[in-house]
Write a protein that holds these residues in place. Structure first.
Motif, PDB file in Angstrom:
ATOM      1  N   THR A  42      -4.185   3.699   1.194  1.00 36.23           N
ATOM      2  CA  THR A  42      -3.664   2.340   1.341  1.00 36.23           C
ATOM      3  C   THR A  42      -4.498   1.348   0.556  1.00 36.23           C
ATOM      4  O   THR A  42      -3.969   0.433  -0.086  1.00 36.23           O
ATOM      5  N   ARG A  43      -5.814   1.543   0.570  1.00 36.06           N
ATOM      6  CA  ARG A  43      -6.695   0.653  -0.195  1.00 36.06           C
ATOM      7  C   ARG A  43      -6.414   0.771  -1.685  1.00 36.06           C
ATOM      8  O   ARG A  43      -6.310  -0.231  -2.404  1.00 36.06           O
ATOM      9  N   GLU A  44      -6.280   2.011  -2.178  1.00 38.75           N
ATOM     10  CA  GLU A  44      -6.023   2.203  -3.604  1.00 38.75           C
ATOM     11  C   GLU A  44      -4.619   1.721  -3.991  1.00 38.75           C
ATOM     12  O   GLU A  44      -4.429   1.166  -5.071  1.00 38.75           O
ATOM     13  N   THR A  45      -3.659   1.931  -3.098  1.00 40.69           N
ATOM     14  CA  THR A  45      -2.305   1.421  -3.374  1.00 40.69           C
ATOM     15  C   THR A  45      -2.318  -0.088  -3.417  1.00 40.69           C
ATOM     16  O   THR A  45      -1.673  -0.711  -4.277  1.00 40.69           O
ATOM     17  N   GLY A  46      -3.068  -0.691  -2.493  1.00 41.53           N
ATOM     18  CA  GLY A  46      -3.189  -2.146  -2.515  1.00 41.53           C
ATOM     19  C   GLY A  46      -3.862  -2.638  -3.781  1.00 41.53           C
ATOM     20  O   GLY A  46      -3.462  -3.653  -4.359  1.00 41.53           O
ATOM     21  N   ASN A  47      -4.912  -1.897  -4.218  1.00 40.23           N
ATOM     22  CA  ASN A  47      -5.575  -2.265  -5.468  1.00 40.23           C
ATOM     23  C   ASN A  47      -4.605  -2.193  -6.637  1.00 40.23           C
ATOM     24  O   ASN A  47      -4.588  -3.059  -7.511  1.00 40.23           O
ATOM     25  N   ALA A  48      -3.823  -1.116  -6.658  1.00 38.68           N
ATOM     26  CA  ALA A  48      -2.864  -0.959  -7.749  1.00 38.68           C
ATOM     27  C   ALA A  48      -1.795  -2.052  -7.690  1.00 38.68           C
ATOM     28  O   ALA A  48      -1.436  -2.653  -8.703  1.00 38.68           O
ATOM     29  N   LYS A  49      -1.307  -2.325  -6.500  1.00 33.63           N
ATOM     30  CA  LYS A  49      -0.259  -3.330  -6.350  1.00 33.63           C
ATOM     31  C   LYS A  49      -0.776  -4.729  -6.662  1.00 33.63           C
ATOM     32  O   LYS A  49      -0.040  -5.571  -7.208  1.00 33.63           O
ATOM     33  N   SER A  50      -2.053  -4.986  -6.336  1.00 35.34           N
ATOM     34  CA  SER A  50      -2.611  -6.326  -6.555  1.00 35.34           C
ATOM     35  C   SER A  50      -2.737  -6.666  -8.028  1.00 35.34           C
ATOM     36  O   SER A  50      -2.925  -7.832  -8.385  1.00 35.34           O
ATOM     37  N   PHE A 439       6.906   2.325  -4.934  1.00 35.18           N
ATOM     38  CA  PHE A 439       5.754   1.835  -4.181  1.00 35.18           C
ATOM     39  C   PHE A 439       6.130   1.622  -2.721  1.00 35.18           C
ATOM     40  O   PHE A 439       5.386   2.002  -1.806  1.00 35.18           O
ATOM     41  N   GLY A 440       7.282   1.003  -2.490  1.00 39.84           N
ATOM     42  CA  GLY A 440       7.703   0.747  -1.118  1.00 39.84           C
ATOM     43  C   GLY A 440       7.936   2.021  -0.337  1.00 39.84           C
ATOM     44  O   GLY A 440       7.473   2.161   0.800  1.00 39.84           O
ATOM     45  N   MET A 441       8.632   2.958  -0.960  1.00 37.26           N
ATOM     46  CA  MET A 441       8.904   4.213  -0.273  1.00 37.26           C
ATOM     47  C   MET A 441       7.629   5.026  -0.085  1.00 37.26           C
ATOM     48  O   MET A 441       7.443   5.688   0.933  1.00 37.26           O
ATOM     49  N   GLY A 442       6.733   4.984  -1.080  1.00 31.14           N
ATOM     50  CA  GLY A 442       5.470   5.701  -0.967  1.00 31.14           C
ATOM     51  C   GLY A 442       4.631   5.174   0.185  1.00 31.14           C
ATOM     52  O   GLY A 442       4.040   5.943   0.946  1.00 31.14           O
ATOM     53  N   ALA A 443       4.573   3.844   0.314  1.00 31.40           N
ATOM     54  CA  ALA A 443       3.809   3.246   1.414  1.00 31.40           C
ATOM     55  C   ALA A 443       4.423   3.618   2.766  1.00 31.40           C
ATOM     56  O   ALA A 443       3.704   3.935   3.722  1.00 31.40           O
ATOM     57  N   PHE A 444       5.771   3.603   2.834  1.00 25.48           N
ATOM     58  CA  PHE A 444       6.438   3.973   4.087  1.00 25.48           C
ATOM     59  C   PHE A 444       6.189   5.439   4.424  1.00 25.48           C
ATOM     60  O   PHE A 444       5.887   5.781   5.571  1.00 25.48           O
ATOM     61  N   ALA A 445       6.311   6.317   3.424  1.00 31.18           N
ATOM     62  CA  ALA A 445       6.100   7.747   3.656  1.00 31.18           C
ATOM     63  C   ALA A 445       4.663   8.019   4.076  1.00 31.18           C
ATOM     64  O   ALA A 445       4.402   8.868   4.945  1.00 31.18           O
ATOM     65  N   SER A 446       3.714   7.315   3.464  1.00 31.87           N
ATOM     66  CA  SER A 446       2.314   7.504   3.833  1.00 31.87           C
ATOM     67  C   SER A 446       2.048   7.057   5.263  1.00 31.87           C
ATOM     68  O   SER A 446       1.344   7.732   6.025  1.00 31.87           O
ATOM     69  N   LEU A 447       2.632   5.908   5.660  1.00 26.81           N
ATOM     70  CA  LEU A 447       2.474   5.433   7.037  1.00 26.81           C
ATOM     71  C   LEU A 447       3.132   6.396   8.007  1.00 26.81           C
ATOM     72  O   LEU A 447       2.552   6.735   9.061  1.00 26.81           O
ATOM     73  N   LEU A 448       4.345   6.861   7.683  1.00 31.05           N
ATOM     74  CA  LEU A 448       5.046   7.794   8.555  1.00 31.05           C
ATOM     75  C   LEU A 448       4.264   9.103   8.698  1.00 31.05           C
ATOM     76  O   LEU A 448       4.178   9.671   9.801  1.00 31.05           O
ATOM     77  N   THR A 449       3.681   9.567   7.599  1.00 29.04           N
ATOM     78  CA  THR A 449       2.863  10.779   7.662  1.00 29.04           C
ATOM     79  C   THR A 449       1.699  10.594   8.619  1.00 29.04           C
ATOM     80  O   THR A 449       1.389  11.474   9.437  1.00 29.04           O
TER      81      THR A 449
END
Length: 1002
Positions: A42-50, A439-449
Motif C-alpha cells: 500500500t505504501r509503494e502503491t501510494g508512492n507510485a500513485k502520488s 490501480f483501483g482494482m489492484g488496491a481493492f484486490a490487495s485489501l480483499l486479500t
C-alpha cells in the motif's frame, strides 16, 4: 488444584500439543506476513500513485514555419547558418474571464502563471550550458584576409585575424591571439543579404585594425569555433585605423558600445522564474526536467528557491545554503539575456533565499531547450506589477491537478472547454488515465486479500480452540462431577492452551514479519536505481499495527475459549460425558483420566456411544468399500457439522486469499502493460523518421515537418507539410475534394502525391488529378546560383490527388503530403524532421526502443545539432516497482496459506483417533479407515477451492481465463498441502494398535 498439574496435560498428548502450537503459529505467520505485505504494498502503491499529477495549458498558437538552409563546414559537419520564417496566424488568446473559468474546472488544485525577469546572484557569473551556442564577444584584431580554398563552401569565406584583443566576452572557451572564423556566406547571396559582400571584404586592407562582433560557439571546428554574425547588419565589422583611443565613446560607435554593455550585463544575469508551484510546470510533470535533489518549490516555500545542480556544483554550494538575488525590474520571455545595450534592464533590492532543491535535465532530452541558469523563486517575490493587458506566452500559464483521483473529471471538462473555445489543450498526466482502473482494482484486490487472510487466520485460531476444547470436554465434566467449581475447572482446562497460544502467536508473527520485510526490502533495493530522486525503500510496519495484531489474536483466542467454556457450563456434566450418544441408545463408559480417582469412573474402558455411532456405518452384507467410505464421510460431516463447517470455510477463505492475491498481481501487470509510454523525437533525419513510423517497437506514430517549396512556374515560396497523419494535421473542419480513384488511404503507398489547399489551387489553377513540379527552397537556392537549366531539372513531379476546402488560411495556403513518399528527392539529400511523437508498442521492449533511438540520434546529429529524443519512463518504473514487490511477496502468501492448509487437517483427523479405533473393532480395514479419514478433508478442500474458483471466474472472467494456469498452480499447491496433512494424520491414526487408540486422552 495446582497450575503445574494443569500444565502436565500438555505432555499427555505431545503430538496434538505440537500440532496445536504449529497451527496457531501458522495462523499468526499468515496474519503478520499478509499485514506486512499489505502495509508495504500500500505504501509503494501510494508512492507510485502520488507521482501522477495532471498539468494542462492552453495553446492558441499555429506554429510558424521556419526554413533552415544548411551548408557544410570544413570539418565535415553540416551547420545551419541562416533561415527564414513563414509567420502563421495564431488564434486569439483567451480572455481573463475564460482563463478564470479554465482555472476553476473540477479537480484543479491551482493555476500558475509564470513570469521571468533578469536577476543577479551575488558575484556569480552566468554558466555556459551544454546546449548553449556560446556567447557574443567584441574583439579587436588585425585583418589578414580571408580563405576560400576548396575546403570552404562556394560563395563562403573564412575571415582571418591576428593580434586579437578581447574587449568584451560573454561566455565560451578562451579566444586565442589568432583566429580563423567558420565559413561565412557572402552578402550577395539571395539567402544571406547583408552589407558583407565579397567587395566589402576585398575593400578591407590587409593589416588594418578592425573592431568586430563575433559569436564564440566553442563547439564548431577544431579550435574555438568563432562565427561572424553577418545578419546583425552594419557595425558588426569595421576598420578602426586612425581613430582615437576612446572611439567607442563616439556617436558612430553607439551600437557597438551597446553590444559591449549587453555582453558585460549577460555575464552575470540569471533567468529568475516566478512560480506558485513548480509542479505545475509542464517540463517537470512530463519529466523533461526533474528534481535531482531536495524538493519542489511550492506555495509554502516563499523564502526559498530551486537552482540547477550545475549551479550548486559550480559555486560550491549545498542544499540549505542561502543566496542573495537582485531581481530585475521588467518582464522578459524565456531568456533574460539581451543583445542591444539599450535593452539592459535595472534591478530591484536584493532578497535572500534558501536553496531547497536542485533540478536537472533528462538524458535524451534536447540540451538546446535546457539552461542551467534558471532559478525558480516564489511568485510572492515578483518585483513588477502585472499589467491588466499582460498576455502570457501559452507555455507560461498552466493549471495543476494534484490528486490523481481528480484527473479524469478534469480532463473531460477541459476537453469540452477547449473545444468550445476552438483552442488546443496541452495535457499531461504521465499515463494515469491508462492505468487508473488497474490501480483501483489492484488496491481493492490487495485489501480483499488481506481481509481474507485475516479471516483465514482467525478461522484457524477458532479451529484450534474448538478442537482443544472438544477433546477436553470430558475432563471438564469429570472435574465438575467431583465438585470442582466451574471457573476453576475451566481455568484448569484452558491454562495449557493459553501457554501454547502465548508462545505460538508471537513466534509465528515474528517469523511472518521478518520474512515479509526481508523479502520486500530485497525487492525494493533491486528497483531503487529506477526510483524517483530521494526514494528510499521503506518496509517498516508501525509498531501500533504489530501490537494490534498480537492483541487481536490473543483476545480472539481468549474470547473464543470463553465462549466454548460458557457453553459447556450450561450443559450438565453427565450430558457432556455422554455427548455423541443418540437418544435411546446405550452409552459406554468414560475413558481414563489420570488426575481423577478410579472410583469415580464407570468400570468399562469402551465408549459405547462412539462404538454405537460407528456401528451405524458398518456394512450389512455385501457393501462396497467406496460406498461405505462415502456414507461414513457424509454422515460424519453431518454429525460434526460445526467442525465440518469451520474446515470448509477455512479452505474457501484461504483459497480465496490466494486467488485474490493472484488477481492483485495480475492487475499491476496489466497496469504495467497498459501504461502509455510516450516518446518524442526532434530533428531526426527523414529516413529515420520514416523507418520509425513502421517499426514494431512503436505505435500511434505521428510526425510533422514544414518547409518551403517552389512550384514550377511560380516565384513565391509555398509552405509544404509532411506528416504521418493528414487527418490530424488538417483537423475536422476541412473537406477534401479527391480525384477519381483516390482517397486518404492513397498516402499509405509510396507514390509522389500530395494535397493542395484551395488557396494554392486557385492561385496556381490546380484541379484534383493535376501534376505539378515541386522543388525545396534549399535546393532551389543552391541550383539558382548555378543556372536556370539546373533549376528546371531539379523540379520533381507530384500528383495533386485532392484539394482541401477550409476557411483556415494556414491550410488554404499550403501543400500536404505523407511521410511514406520519398521526400529526399526534393532536397537531393536527407533532412531533419521537426517533430515525431509515438507510444511504446510493448513495454517489455523499452530497452530495444532506447537502443534504436540512440542509434538514430547518432546518425542524425550530422544533419542537425539540435537532434534529441525523450521517452518518459518514470511512470513505468513506478508500476514496475510495485509489480516486482508483489511478485517477490507472492510465494510467502502462498506458503502461509499452505502451512495452515497442512496443519488444520492434521489436527482435525487426530481428533478422530478413538472413532477410527471403533471402526477397526467393528471390522473396517486400516486402508478403509485411512480413506474415510483422509478423503473427508480432501473433499472439503476440493469443495472450498472449486467454490472460490467459480466465484473468481464469475467476478473477472477475462483475467481468470488469462491466468488459469497460475490459479491452477496456486490452488494445486494449497490442495497438495491439505492432502499431505490429511494423509500424514490418517497414517498416524491408523497405524497404531487398537488398545492404544482407545486409550488416547481426549
Amino acid at each position: 488444584m495446582r497450575k503445574s498439574t494443569s500444565l502436565k496435560t500438555l505432555l499427555r498428548s505431545p503430538l496434538r500439543t505440537m500440532l496445536t502450537f504449529l497451527l496457531i503459529a501458522a495462523a499468526s505467520f499468515a496474519l503478520f506476513s499478509r499485514v506486512t505485505d499489505y502495509a508495504v504494498t500500500t505504501r509503494e502503491t501510494g508512492n507510485a500513485k502520488s507521482l501522477y499529477h495532471a498539468v494542462a495549458s492552453l495553446d492558441n498558437e499555429v506554429e510558424d514555419i521556419y526554413i533552415t538552409r544548411q551548408v557544410s563546414s570544413p570539418n565535415g559537419w553540416a551547420m545551419a547558418y541562416y533561415g527564414s520564417t513563414y509567420e502563421m496566424q495564431d488564434r486569439p488568446w483567451p480572455t481573463k474571464e475564460q482563463l478564470e473559468e479554465f482555472s476553476s474546472l473540477p479537480g484543479v488544485t491551482l493555476a500558475d502563471t509564470r513570469y521571468v525577469t533578469a536577476g543577479r546572484v551575488e558575484n556569480y557569473e552566468r554558466m555556459v550550458g551544454e546546449g548553449d551556442y556560446g556567447g557574443y564577444a567584441v574583439l579587436e584584431g588585425t585583418y589578414r584576409g580571408y580563405d576560400c580554398d576548396e575546403s570552404t563552401p562556394e560563395n563562403h569565406v573564412s575571415l582571418q585575424f591576428d593580434d586579437i584583443k578581447v574587449i568584451a566576452c560573454e561566455k565560451g572557451p578562451q579566444i586565442g591571439t589568432s583566429i580563423t572564423m567558420e565559413p561565412t556566406p557572402l552578402g550577395e547571396m539571395s539567402y544571406a543579404r547583408s552589407p558583407y559582400t565579397r567587395a566589402f571584404y576585398d575593400g578591407l586592407e590587409k593589416g588594418c585594425r578592425c573592431l568586430m562582433l563575433v559569436k564564440n560557439t566553442g563547439w564548431i571546428g577544431d579550435e574555438t569555433g568563432i562565427m561572424f554574425p553577418y545578419d546583425v547588419g552594419k557595425g558588426a565589422l569595421c576598420a578602426i585605423d586612425g581613430l582615437p583611443d576612446d572611439y567607442l565613446e563616439t556617436e558612430p560607435f553607439a551600437r557597438q558600445k551597446g553590444w559591449i554593455q549587453a555582453i558585460n550585463y549577460n555575464k552575470y544575469v540569471y533567468d529568475i522564474v516566478y512560480t506558485s508551484d513548480m509542479r505545475a510546470i509542464p517540463d517537470f510533470n512530463e519529466q523533461r526536467r526533474v528534481i535531482s535533489g531536495g524538493s519542489f518549490l511550492t506555495a509554502e516555500n516563499t523564502d526559498s528557491c530551486v537552482v540547477s545542480e550545475e549551479f550548486l556544483k559550480e559555486h560550491n554550494l549545498s542544499i540549505g545554503d542561502s543566496i542573495s538575488i537582485q531581481l530585475g525590474d521588467s518582464f522578459c520571455h524565456g531568456n533574460a539575456e539581451v543583445f542591444e545595450g539599450k535593452d539592459v534592464p535595472g534591478f530591484e533590492d536584493s532578497v535572500r533565499l534558501a536553496i531547497i532543491g536542485t533540478y536537472a535535465g533528462v538524458k535524451g532530452e534536447s540540451v538546446y531547450s535546457y539552461s542551467p541558469n534558471s532559478i525558480y523563486v516564489s511568485s510572492a517575490h515578483l518585483p513588477v506589477k502585472v499589467p491588466d493587458n499582460y498576455e502570457p506566452d501559452p507555455s507560461e500559464f498552466s493549471v495543476f491537478v494534484e490528486d490523481a483521483d481528480d484527473i479524469e473529471a478534469f480532463h473531460e471538462a477541459a476537453e469540452q472547454f477547449v473545444e468550445n473555445l476552438g483552442l488546443d489543450l496541452e495535457f499531461s498526466d504521465r499515463g494515469w488515465l491508462d492505468v487508473k482502473d488497474s490501480f483501483g482494482m489492484g488496491a481493492f484486490a490487495s485489501l480483499l486479500t488481506t481481509l481474507l487472510y485475516i479471516a483465514g487466520a482467525m478461522l484457524a485460531l477458532f479451529l484450534a480452540v474448538y478442537l482443544y476444547i472438544g477433546r477436553n470436554k470430558k475432563t471438564y465434566a469429570v472435574m465438575r462431577m467431583l465438585g470442582v467449581p466451574g471457573r476453576q475447572a475451566g481455568n484448569f482446562v484452558l491454562l495449557p492452551f493459553a501457554v501454547v497460544a502465548v508462545l505460538a502467536v508471537p513466534l509465528g508473527g515474528t517469523a511472518g514479519l521478518y520474512y515479509a520485510r526481508k523479502t520486500a526490502k530485497k525487492a525494493l533495493l533491486g528497483m531503487a536505481e529506477n526510483a524517483p530522486m530521494g526514494y528510499a525503500p521503506n518496509t517498516a510496519v508501525p509498531i501500533t499495527v504489530v501490537i494490534l495484531c498480537l492483541l487481536s489474536e490473543l483476545i480472539f483466542v481468549s474470547l473464543t475459549a470463553y465462549f466454548f467454556l460458557r457453553s459447556m457450563k450450561k450443559v450438565p456434566p453427565l450430558e457432556l460425558l455422554q455427548e455423541g450418544a443418540k437418544s435411546g441408545r446405550t452409552t459406554g463408559s468414560l475413558p481414563e483420566y489420570p488426575d481423577v480417582p478410579a472410583a469415580a469412573l464407570v468400570p468399562a474402558e469402551i465408549d459405547m456411544a462412539k462404538l454405537s455411532s460407528a456401528g451405524e456405518w458398518m456394512p450389512a452384507g455385501n457393501y462396497g468399500a467406496v460406498r461405505h467410505a462415502a456414507d461414513y464421510i457424509w454422515k460424519h460431516m453431518r454429525r460434526a457439522a460445526g467442525k465440518t463447517a469451520v474446515s470448509l470455510v477455512l479452505a474457501a477463505v484461504l483459497a480465496a486469499g490466494i486467488g485474490t492475491f493472484v488477481l492483485a498481481r495480475l492487475t499491476y501487470q496489466d497496469a504495467f502493460y497498459e501504461l502509455g509510454v510516450k516518446g518524442t523525437a526532434s530533428d531526426f533525419i527523414f529516413q529515420y523518421a520514416s523507418g520509425l513510423s513502421t517499426s514494431s517497437l512503436v505505435k500511434d506514430f505521428y510526425c510533422y515537418h514544414n518547409f518551403g517549396v517552389r512550384i514550377e512556374g511560380e516565384e513565391d515560396f509555398i509552405p509544404m507539410t509532411v506528416t504521418s497523419d493528414l487527418v490530424r494535421e488538417l483537423g475536422d473542419k476541412c473537406t477534401v475534394d479527391y480525384a477519381e480513384g483516390f482517397d486518404i488511404s492513397s498516402f499509405e503507398g509510396t507514390a509522389p502525391i500530395c494535397l493542395a489547399g484551395e488557396g494554392v489551387a486557385e492561385k496556381l489553377g490546380i484541379s484534383p488529378g493535376d501534376e505539378i513540379g515541386i522543388l525545396s527552397d534549399l535546393l532551389y537556392t543552391m541550383l539558382k546560383d548555378q543556372d536556370e537549366e539546373a533549376v528546371s531539372k531539379g523540379y520533381k513531379t507530384y500528383k495533386v490527388i485532392g484539394v482541401v476546402e477550409t476557411e483556415d488560411e494556414n491550410i488554404r495556403g499550403g501543400i500536404f503530403t505523407g511521410i511514406r513518399s520519398d521526400l529526399t528527392r526534393l532536397f537531393s539529400m536527407d533532412f531533419p524532421v521537426d517533430h515525431c511523437e509515438f507510444m511504446l508498442a510493448d513495454n517489455d521492449r523499452l530497452e530495444e526502443l532506447e537502443a534504436l533511438l540512440e542509434k538514430m540520434h547518432g546518425g542524425s546529429i550530422m544533419y542537425s545539432p539540435k537532434v534529441s529524443y525523450h521517452v518518459d519512463t518514470g511512470g513505468l518504473s513506478n508500476i514496475e516497482r510495485v509489480r516486482t514487490l508483489l511478485e517477490s511477496l507472492f510465494p510467502i502468501a502462498v506458503a502461509a496459506a499452505v502451512l495452515v492448509g497442512v496443519f488444520a487437517p492434521l489436527l482435525v483427523i487426530l481428533q478422530s483417533a478413538q472413532e477410527a479405533a471403533f471402526l477397526r473393532i467393528l471390522g473396517a480395514t486400516k486402508k478403509r479407515v485411512f480413506c474415510m479419514l483422509m478423503f473427508e478433508q480432501v473433499f472439503l478442500s476440493i469443495a472450498g477451492i472449486l467454490f472460490v474458483a467459480g466465484g473468481l471466474a464469475l467476478y473477472d472472467p477475462g483475467r481468470f481465463a488469462r491466468e488459469v494456469g497460475m490459479f491452477a498452480v496456486c490452488f494445486g499447491l494449497y490442495f497438495l498441502g491439505c492432502v499431505c496433512g490429511a494423509a500424514a494424520a490418517s497414517v498416524q491414526v491408523t497405524r497404531g494398535r487398537l488398545l492404544e487408540l482407545l486409550q488416547v486422552k481426549e
